[in-house]
Design an enzyme around this catalytic site. Structure first.
Site, short mmCIF file in Angstrom:
data_model
loop_
_atom_site.label_atom_id
_atom_site.label_comp_id
_atom_site.label_asym_id
_atom_site.label_seq_id
_atom_site.Cartn_x
_atom_site.Cartn_y
_atom_site.Cartn_z
N GLY A 144 0.83 -1.21 0.00
CA GLY A 144 0.00 0.00 0.00
C GLY A 144 0.86 1.25 0.00
N SER A 191 -11.37 -14.36 -3.15
CA SER A 191 -10.95 -14.32 -4.54
C SER A 191 -11.50 -15.51 -5.33
CB SER A 191 -9.41 -14.36 -4.55
OG SER A 191 -8.92 -14.89 -5.73
N TYR A 203 -1.75 -18.73 -2.75
CA TYR A 203 -2.61 -17.57 -2.50
C TYR A 203 -4.06 -18.02 -2.38
CZ TYR A 203 -5.17 -13.29 -3.94
OH TYR A 203 -6.05 -12.24 -4.03
N ILE A 209 4.14 -11.13 -23.61
CA ILE A 209 2.85 -11.54 -23.04
C ILE A 209 3.04 -12.95 -22.48
CG2 ILE A 209 0.44 -12.09 -23.56
CD1 ILE A 209 0.51 -9.91 -25.71
P1 NAD Z 1 -2.87 -4.17 -2.39
O1 NAD Z 1 -1.54 -4.79 -2.29
O2 NAD Z 1 -2.94 -2.82 -2.99
O3 NAD Z 1 -3.55 -4.13 -0.95
C1 NAD Z 1 -3.16 -4.95 0.14
C2 NAD Z 1 -2.87 -4.02 1.29
O4 NAD Z 1 -2.60 -4.80 2.45
C3 NAD Z 1 -1.63 -3.15 1.06
O5 NAD Z 1 -1.94 -1.82 1.39
C4 NAD Z 1 -0.58 -3.73 2.00
O6 NAD Z 1 0.35 -2.77 2.40
C5 NAD Z 1 -1.46 -4.27 3.12
N1 NAD Z 1 -0.86 -5.38 3.86
C6 NAD Z 1 -0.39 -6.55 3.36
N2 NAD Z 1 0.08 -7.33 4.35
C7 NAD Z 1 -0.12 -6.64 5.51
C8 NAD Z 1 0.15 -6.92 6.88
N3 NAD Z 1 0.74 -8.07 7.26
N4 NAD Z 1 -0.19 -6.00 7.80
C9 NAD Z 1 -0.78 -4.84 7.44
N5 NAD Z 1 -1.06 -4.52 6.15
C10 NAD Z 1 -0.73 -5.41 5.22
O7 NAD Z 1 -3.79 -5.20 -3.16
P2 NAD Z 1 -5.30 -5.08 -3.66
O8 NAD Z 1 -5.31 -5.47 -5.06
O9 NAD Z 1 -5.89 -3.80 -3.24
O10 NAD Z 1 -5.95 -6.28 -2.86
C11 NAD Z 1 -6.76 -6.06 -1.73
C12 NAD Z 1 -7.38 -7.38 -1.32
O11 NAD Z 1 -8.21 -7.87 -2.35
C13 NAD Z 1 -6.35 -8.48 -1.03
O12 NAD Z 1 -6.83 -9.27 0.04
C14 NAD Z 1 -6.35 -9.29 -2.31
O13 NAD Z 1 -5.96 -10.61 -2.07
C15 NAD Z 1 -7.83 -9.20 -2.68
N6 NAD Z 1 -8.09 -9.45 -4.10
C16 NAD Z 1 -7.64 -8.57 -5.02
C17 NAD Z 1 -7.92 -8.79 -6.36
C18 NAD Z 1 -7.46 -7.83 -7.44
O14 NAD Z 1 -7.76 -8.07 -8.61
N7 NAD Z 1 -6.76 -6.75 -7.11
C19 NAD Z 1 -8.64 -9.93 -6.75
C20 NAD Z 1 -9.06 -10.81 -5.77
C21 NAD Z 1 -8.80 -10.54 -4.43
#
Ligand code: NAD
Length: 314
Positions: free
Chosen positions: A35, A119, A144, A200
């Site tokens: 983040g 997910s 994951y 790709i």
């Molecule tokens: P992202 O990496 O931007 O967000 C994850 C956030 O969690 C980050 O801000 C990171 O700093 C924080 N984080 C990770 N580990 C941590 C910890 N131990 N303690 C405190 N903070 C922690 O990713 P995103 O794409 O925004 O994903 C958000 C959620 O959605 C995740 O759980 C991801 O698995 C899920 N998800 C995302 C997608 C996608 O397409 N982006 C699809 C399916 C699921």
């Protein structure tokens, strides 16, 4: 209402925070591993906003953050499936153990509501597409996906054992502004280095559905407001899909770049754990009254435009 948003400084989490600060108090708990402070900086100084820069593996910090909280949106996790190939305990720690720490701290603090970002990867390679929420058995093919399925299991068992109400959201691929990983981001980074060629991964036919981040957040809040079971499980996505070659074409059209040579690495998937075709059935949340406003290609084009504006000239 006071919300704790784990991962609130991330891509999806920060958009959720933008919505929740309009209606309540928000505490962001994030270790900034993927983040970024700049995604939430515009809330600094607001009376109803607090940022805790800490790690979910620090149980004391998680417990302290729960003070006065009414509901948790647990969004933090390792976001990249590919890390799990190299570091086999990252999803166990950042996914499963972090989720346990959140739930146990909620239990000790007497907090009864949690929404979770799961997910499509929990389904593994389903034989039924579009895949409905009650498809089984769920056999993930990535670490994951395994940690997301474990997270769902912990959440539903805490719900039953300790009378919590939970909303589990299985996201399709989420795209849009502040995206820091994923196919658009990868392609932009590669084309910045060499605008004449684009590598790709796979054969380009991998097909998935895509949802804009604002719509994802909208659906999560809609589900919390309108679904009232003890354990609520929803797929969040749209009805169709787009393949990787088409995504590359849309990006090249929007930049615009001429005569980009696409070089395919070959095979039916980009990496081990990648699912060649996945489309979620959104019928359950559609029936409740929420529907994606864009199909996959429309969402992709919008996200591509915004990502070009954010990253191409950096
Ligand atoms: P992202 O990496 O931007 O967000 C994850 C956030 O969690 C980050 O801000 C990171 O700093 C924080 N984080 C990770 N580990 C941590 C910890 N131990 N303690 C405190 N903070 C922690 O990713 P995103 O794409 O925004 O994903 C958000 C959620 O959605 C995740 O759980 C991801 O698995 C899920 N998800 C995302 C997608 C996608 O397409 N982006 C699809 C399916 C699921």
């Amino acid at each position: 209402m006071k919300y704790l948003v784990t991962g609130g400084a991330g891509f999806i989490g920060s958009h959720l925070v933008d919505r929740l600060v309009e209606v309540g108090e928000v505490v962001v708990f994030d270790n900034l591993s993927s983040g970024k402070e700049k995604f939430i900086q515009h809330h600094f100084g607001k009376d109803n906003f607090e940022f805790i820069n800490a790690d979910l593996l620090d149980k004391d910090a998680v417990q302290a953050a729960m003070a006065g909280v009414d509901m948790v949106y647990h969004i933090a996790a390792n976001p990249d499936i590919r890390y799990g190939i190299e570091y086999t305990d990252v999803d166990l720690k950042q996914g499963t153990i972090a989720t346990y720490n959140v739930l146990e701290s909620m239990r000790l603090a007497g907090i009864g509501k949690i929404a979770f970002s799961s997910s499509s990867t929990i389904y593994g390679e389903p034989t039924e597409v579009p895949v409905p929420e009650d498809y089984g058995p769920s056999l993930p093919i990535s670490l994951y996906g395994a940690s997301k399925l474990a997270g769902e299991g912990l959440i539903s068992s805490f719900a039953s054992t300790f009378d919590m109400q939970v909303w589990i959201y299985r996201f399709a691929n989420i795209i849009g502004s502040r995206g820091t990983h994923g196919v658009i981001f990868d392609f932009i980074e590669k084309l910045k280095k060499n605008p004449a060629e684009l590598e790709i991964l796979g054969d380009g036919s991998q097909s998935k559905s895509y949802l804009l981040v604002q719509e994802c957040v909208d659906a999560m809040i809609f589900g919390v407001e309108n679904a009232d079971e003890n354990v609520n499980v929803f797929n969040l996505g749209c009805d169709d899909w787009i393949n990787v070659s088409r995504i590359a074409e849309v990006l090249v059209e929007e930049l615009p770049l001429d005569d980009v040579k696409f070089n395919y690495t070959g095979g039916d998937r980009g990496w081990k754990g990648d699912v060649p075709k996945i489309v979620l059935s959104a019928a359950k949340i559609n029936t409740l009254g929420w529907k994606a406003g864009h199909n996959s290609e429309e969402a992709m084009r919008k996200a591509v435009k915004v990502s070009i504006a954010e990253y191409w000239n950096q």
